[in-house]
Design a protein around this motif. Structure first.
Motif, PDB file in Angstrom:
ATOM      1  N   SER A 270      17.397   1.318  15.015  1.00  0.00           N
ATOM      2  CA  SER A 270      16.236   1.855  15.726  1.00  0.00           C
ATOM      3  C   SER A 270      15.136   2.229  14.736  1.00  0.00           C
ATOM      4  CB  SER A 270      16.644   3.083  16.543  1.00  0.00           C
ATOM      5  OG  SER A 270      15.504   3.681  17.138  1.00  0.00           O
ATOM      6  N   GLU A 271      13.909   1.778  15.029  1.00  0.00           N
ATOM      7  CA  GLU A 271      12.777   2.074  14.148  1.00  0.00           C
ATOM      8  C   GLU A 271      11.833   3.093  14.768  1.00  0.00           C
ATOM      9  OE1 GLU A 271      10.283  -1.262  13.457  1.00  0.00           O
ATOM     10  OE2 GLU A 271       9.565  -1.330  15.530  1.00  0.00           O
ATOM     11  N   ALA A 272      12.336   3.928  15.655  1.00  0.00           N
ATOM     12  CA  ALA A 272      11.495   4.925  16.319  1.00  0.00           C
ATOM     13  C   ALA A 272      10.858   5.857  15.291  1.00  0.00           C
ATOM     14  CB  ALA A 272      12.328   5.735  17.312  1.00  0.00           C
ATOM     15  N   HIS A 273       9.523   5.985  15.373  1.00  0.00           N
ATOM     16  CA  HIS A 273       8.724   6.870  14.518  1.00  0.00           C
ATOM     17  C   HIS A 273       8.811   6.504  13.035  1.00  0.00           C
ATOM     18  CE1 HIS A 273       8.477   9.272  18.151  1.00  0.00           C
ATOM     19  NE2 HIS A 273       9.784   9.438  18.160  1.00  0.00           N
ATOM     20  N   SER A 274       9.229   5.289  12.712  1.00  0.00           N
ATOM     21  CA  SER A 274       9.337   4.918  11.296  1.00  0.00           C
ATOM     22  C   SER A 274       7.975   4.751  10.643  1.00  0.00           C
ATOM     23  CB  SER A 274      10.150   3.628  11.146  1.00  0.00           C
ATOM     24  OG  SER A 274       9.537   2.560  11.848  1.00  0.00           O
ATOM     25  N   SER A 275       6.941   4.367  11.413  1.00  0.00           N
ATOM     26  CA  SER A 275       5.601   4.213  10.852  1.00  0.00           C
ATOM     27  C   SER A 275       4.763   5.477  10.986  1.00  0.00           C
ATOM     28  CB  SER A 275       4.860   3.052  11.541  1.00  0.00           C
ATOM     29  OG  SER A 275       5.515   1.835  11.306  1.00  0.00           O
ATOM     30  N   GLN A 276       5.329   6.538  11.541  1.00  0.00           N
ATOM     31  CA  GLN A 276       4.592   7.789  11.732  1.00  0.00           C
ATOM     32  C   GLN A 276       5.108   8.923  10.861  1.00  0.00           C
ATOM     33  OE1 GLN A 276       4.663   8.791  15.895  1.00  0.00           O
ATOM     34  NE2 GLN A 276       4.140   6.721  16.564  1.00  0.00           N
ATOM     35  N   THR A 277       6.284   8.767  10.284  1.00  0.00           N
ATOM     36  CA  THR A 277       6.916   9.839   9.519  1.00  0.00           C
ATOM     37  C   THR A 277       6.619   9.677   8.032  1.00  0.00           C
ATOM     38  OG1 THR A 277       8.707   9.919  11.142  1.00  0.00           O
ATOM     39  CG2 THR A 277       9.080  11.016   9.032  1.00  0.00           C
ATOM     40  N   CYS A 278       6.181  10.740   7.405  1.00  0.00           N
ATOM     41  CA  CYS A 278       5.890  10.720   5.978  1.00  0.00           C
ATOM     42  C   CYS A 278       7.206  10.676   5.201  1.00  0.00           C
ATOM     43  CB  CYS A 278       5.081  11.953   5.575  1.00  0.00           C
ATOM     44  SG  CYS A 278       4.721  12.051   3.807  1.00  0.00           S
ATOM     45  N   PRO A 279       7.392   9.714   4.292  1.00  0.00           N
ATOM     46  CA  PRO A 279       8.660   9.640   3.554  1.00  0.00           C
ATOM     47  C   PRO A 279       8.823  10.728   2.504  1.00  0.00           C
ATOM     48  CG  PRO A 279       7.152   7.940   2.791  1.00  0.00           C
ATOM     49  CD  PRO A 279       6.487   8.604   3.974  1.00  0.00           C
ATOM     50  N   ARG A 280       7.767  11.488   2.230  1.00  0.00           N
ATOM     51  CA  ARG A 280       7.859  12.544   1.214  1.00  0.00           C
ATOM     52  C   ARG A 280       8.088  13.926   1.812  1.00  0.00           C
ATOM     53  NH1 ARG A 280       3.199  11.269  -3.368  1.00  0.00           N
ATOM     54  NH2 ARG A 280       4.180   9.383  -4.231  1.00  0.00           N
ATOM     55  N   CYS A 281       7.496  14.202   2.987  1.00  0.00           N
ATOM     56  CA  CYS A 281       7.605  15.559   3.546  1.00  0.00           C
ATOM     57  C   CYS A 281       8.116  15.570   4.980  1.00  0.00           C
ATOM     58  CB  CYS A 281       6.260  16.277   3.467  1.00  0.00           C
ATOM     59  SG  CYS A 281       4.967  15.525   4.479  1.00  0.00           S
ATOM     60  N   ASN A 282       8.365  14.404   5.586  1.00  0.00           N
ATOM     61  CA  ASN A 282       8.883  14.302   6.957  1.00  0.00           C
ATOM     62  C   ASN A 282       7.878  14.758   8.011  1.00  0.00           C
ATOM     63  OD1 ASN A 282      11.291  12.975   6.948  1.00  0.00           O
ATOM     64  ND2 ASN A 282      12.517  14.713   7.640  1.00  0.00           N
ATOM     65  N   THR A 283       6.609  14.848   7.669  1.00  0.00           N
ATOM     66  CA  THR A 283       5.591  15.199   8.648  1.00  0.00           C
ATOM     67  C   THR A 283       5.239  13.974   9.475  1.00  0.00           C
ATOM     68  OG1 THR A 283       4.677  16.868   7.160  1.00  0.00           O
ATOM     69  CG2 THR A 283       3.273  16.137   8.982  1.00  0.00           C
ATOM     70  N   ARG A 284       5.180  14.150  10.790  1.00  0.00           N
ATOM     71  CA  ARG A 284       4.886  13.037  11.680  1.00  0.00           C
ATOM     72  C   ARG A 284       3.387  12.987  11.976  1.00  0.00           C
ATOM     73  NH1 ARG A 284       8.812  12.410  16.677  1.00  0.00           N
ATOM     74  NH2 ARG A 284      10.204  12.327  14.856  1.00  0.00           N
ATOM     75  N   THR A 285       2.790  11.813  11.715  1.00  0.00           N
ATOM     76  CA  THR A 285       1.354  11.619  11.885  1.00  0.00           C
ATOM     77  C   THR A 285       1.116  10.357  12.692  1.00  0.00           C
ATOM     78  OG1 THR A 285       0.948  12.647   9.720  1.00  0.00           O
ATOM     79  CG2 THR A 285      -0.859  11.386  10.708  1.00  0.00           C
ATOM     80  N   LYS A 286       0.289  10.443  13.730  1.00  0.00           N
ATOM     81  CA  LYS A 286      -0.066   9.285  14.532  1.00  0.00           C
ATOM     82  C   LYS A 286      -1.106   8.460  13.786  1.00  0.00           C
ATOM     83  CE  LYS A 286       0.173   6.864  18.347  1.00  0.00           C
ATOM     84  NZ  LYS A 286       1.403   6.190  18.777  1.00  0.00           N
ATOM     85  N   VAL A 287      -0.756   7.206  13.494  1.00  0.00           N
ATOM     86  CA  VAL A 287      -1.615   6.347  12.684  1.00  0.00           C
ATOM     87  C   VAL A 287      -2.409   5.430  13.598  1.00  0.00           C
ATOM     88  CG1 VAL A 287      -1.684   4.715  10.769  1.00  0.00           C
ATOM     89  CG2 VAL A 287       0.119   6.434  10.872  1.00  0.00           C
ATOM     90  N   ARG A 288      -3.715   5.295  13.332  1.00  0.00           N
ATOM     91  CA  ARG A 288      -4.582   4.430  14.114  1.00  0.00           C
ATOM     92  C   ARG A 288      -4.947   3.153  13.356  1.00  0.00           C
ATOM     93  NH1 ARG A 288      -3.907   5.694  19.296  1.00  0.00           N
ATOM     94  NH2 ARG A 288      -4.128   7.923  19.653  1.00  0.00           N
ATOM     95  N   GLY A 289      -5.101   3.224  12.073  1.00  0.00           N
ATOM     96  CA  GLY A 289      -5.486   2.057  11.283  1.00  0.00           C
ATOM     97  C   GLY A 289      -4.296   1.466  10.559  1.00  0.00           C
TER      98      GLY A 289
END
Length: 410
Positions: A270-289
């Protein structure tokens, strides 16, 4: 009142014919290929095709397997599909007691494959394969088919103009399918080369520690996007253009090609939230670009969006589906075109080279295709100005295992 209805059906005019080895086909004493159509029927005799493996070596008919005679309704031509066996160069897979390296794959429409793998020095190596050529081919096909379909709607079925438009439409579809088939092979060749380079790096590292007999296994893990194109219109999940891109996404064929080239079985996670989670601090950010920017001000992590997805898929694969942040993570991202093409540097250098030739009074300027050959070396123009440019190397490594060859039948 009964309804005169029946299930939709269509009689198939052409079916692939299969000829098994040693029974369905044979080599005649005159060195021709004979395809048997059954007892009491005449056989099909063709010139013996030449089968070349991906490493450039001819394949003897004794190594051939099943042969299929197929008809392409768009290209209006017959073709022979010949299977053959070749020495296996498959990468070693998972085994008990064997050191393992995991290569994660983030699949996408814009960038078909983004691969991420750890390095012995603790950093992450990421390869982003650009898919511009594939999207360009699909866009060209869609526009031409739409224009031809619009013209066909204004013609009478069966008329001479209607038949010409149908033939033109099939020709465009056949040409695009060949381009996309080659594009998928090129994408998977880059992914295979990256996987083998990672395997060689880890093999050298473990052999220095444990001895020259150490074997390192490889694990391929991809984000699970199977079925993402289903029910998008019913659930209002995507726009019309996005639904078209998803329906024309050749993800499954690319996965088959990659498994075929590496000899490994591709796993899905499962790749849920894999492109939104920061790999350094685990903060989830919604990406537009296309660039990921962590909204945590104390972190400030920035990287390519697909690279972040590949790194997080690797983290999920090695940590049983859990995001584990790494504050000291170092990511090295490499971008590659799936097929050879023109870069902005090559175009500018070619224009400059042409202007120099014109000012020097050259009788004939070089063709544009000549710059592809000139871009790999340092040369001197007619006016004595040195030109040094670089072109991305797109060499394709030989794939392992069984192979397939395609021969046109005149």
């Amino acid at each position: 009142m009964g309804l005169k209805a029946r299930a939709p059906w269509r009689e198939k005019k052409y079916r692939p014919l299969s000829f098994s080895a040693k029974f369905g086909w044979r080599i005649t004493p005159e060195s021709r290929l004979a395809l048997s159509l059954g007892h009491g029927r005449g056989r099909v005799v063709l010139p013996l095709p030449e089968v070349i493996s991906r490493d450039g070596q001819p394949v003897s008919p004794k190594d051939w397997g099943e042969i299929r005679l197929c008809w392409d309704r768009n290209d209006r031509s017959w073709s022979l599909h010949i299977s053959y066996t070749a020495p296996s160069k498959a990468l070693p897979g998972r085994a008990e007691g064997r050191p393992m390296v995991t290569v994660a794959i983030d699949e996408g429409v814009i960038n078909p494959m983004t691969l991420a793998a750890p390095m012995p020095d603790g950093g992450m190596k990421v390869l982003v394969v650009n898919g511009r050529q594939g999207r360009s081919a699909k866009r060209y096909r869609n526009k031409v088919v739409a224009r031809l379909t619009s013209r066909m709607s204004r013609c009478k079925n069966g008329s001479r103009k209607h038949r010409r438009l149908v033939a033109a439409k099939k020709q465009v579809e056949a040409k695009t399918e060949r381009r996309l088939h080659d594009f998928d092979h090129q994408v998977c060749a880059k992914a295979e080369q990256f996987t083998r380079e990672v395997h060689e790096t880890w093999t050298e590292h473990h052999q220095e520690i444990s001895g020259p007999a150490t074997v390192v296994g490889v694990r391929l893990v991809a984000g699970d996007v199977r079925g993402i194109e289903q029910n998008t219109n019913k659930k209002r999940r995507a726009s019309r253009s996005t639904r078209q891109q998803l329906s024309q996404w050749s993800r499954g064929r690319q996965e088959d090609f990659l498994q075929y080239k590496t000899g490994l079985r591709l796993e899905h996670i499962s790749e849920a939230h894999s492109s939104q989670t920061c790999p350094r601090c685990n903060t989830r950010t919604k990406v537009r670009g296309r660039e990921y920017v962590c909204k945590n001000e104390s972190c400030g992590f920035r990287c390519h969006r697909d690279a972040v997805g590949g790194v997080n898929i690797h983290t999920l694969a090695v940590n049983d589906g859990t995001f584990v942040p790494d504050p000291d993570l170092d990511i090295e991202v490499t971008y590659r075109r799936s097929q050879t093409g023109w870069s902005s540097l090559q175009r500018s250098l070619h224009a400059y080279h042409q202007n120099v030739l014109g000012r020097a009074g050259a009788a004939c300027r070089e063709e544009r295709r000549s710059a592809q050959n000139r871009a790999t070396r340092t040369g001197t123009t007619a006016a004595g100005v040195a030109v040094d440019s670089a072109v991305i190397s797109d060499d394709i490594t030989a794939h392992p295992g069984a192979g397939r060859a395609l021969a046109r039948v005149a």
